[in-house]
Scaffold this active site. Structure first.
Site, PDB file in Angstrom:
ATOM      1  N   CYS A 105       0.868  -1.177   0.000  1.00 40.24           N
ATOM      2  CA  CYS A 105       0.000   0.000   0.000  1.00 40.24           C
ATOM      3  C   CYS A 105       0.902   1.223   0.000  1.00 40.24           C
ATOM      4  O   CYS A 105       1.731   1.387   0.904  1.00 40.24           O
ATOM      5  CB  CYS A 105      -0.915   0.000   1.218  1.00 40.24           C
ATOM      6  SG  CYS A 105      -2.138   1.339   1.203  1.00 40.24           S
ATOM      7  N   VAL A 106       0.734   2.048  -1.020  1.00 46.16           N
ATOM      8  CA  VAL A 106       1.584   3.223  -1.157  1.00 46.16           C
ATOM      9  C   VAL A 106       0.738   4.456  -1.456  1.00 46.16           C
ATOM     10  O   VAL A 106      -0.357   4.348  -2.008  1.00 46.16           O
ATOM     11  CB  VAL A 106       2.639   3.044  -2.273  1.00 46.16           C
ATOM     12  CG1 VAL A 106       3.589   1.904  -1.950  1.00 46.16           C
ATOM     13  CG2 VAL A 106       1.980   2.821  -3.616  1.00 46.16           C
TER      14      VAL A 106
END
Length: 127
Positions: A105-106
């Site tokens: 998750c970025v």
């Protein structure tokens, strides 16, 4: 190994030169989904929770078209416009991905159509 394009009208049509998903052997690789309502082709949801819900519905439709479901997802990649939305996004995400697949998750600078989140998945279709 044969490759099969997976497509459904219950998820947004590809808006570029790509497929909604590809079955490659025993795996399904789904393109990133953004919160487009497939019935209208528009982003209608506002706020991270509502947008994440639409993204999950779109993913679910693609998984169903491939003959699978969330329980068979082994990896997700999540893109957020703001990392400050992480907790609210997770609250929606965990309702769907109960098997807790591997995940990245970025936060990114910008997403298509200025949406708040995008999610892509890989699912195992084998026995």
């Amino acid at each position: 190994m044969s490759l099969e394009k997976i497509s459904t009208e219950k998820a947004p049509a590809a808006i570029g030169p790509y497929s909604q998903a590809i079955r490659a052997g025993e795996f399904l690789f789904a393109s990133g989904q953004i919160p487009i309502n497939p019935a209208t082709g528009a982003v209608e949801a506002e706020g991270i929770e509502a947008q994440a819900e639409q993204v999950m519905k779109n993913i679910g439709a693609i998984l169903e078209a491939a003959g699978t479901d969330y329980a068979h997802v082994v990896k997700t990649t999540c893109f957020l416009a703001e990392m400050g939305d992480f907790a609210a996004f997770n609250a929606v995400y965990e309702k769907y991905f109960t098997g807790k697949p591997a995940r990245s998750c970025v936060a990114v600078k910008k997403l298509p159509k200025d949406v708040l989140c995008e999610v892509e998945v890989t699912a195992y279709l084998g026995a």
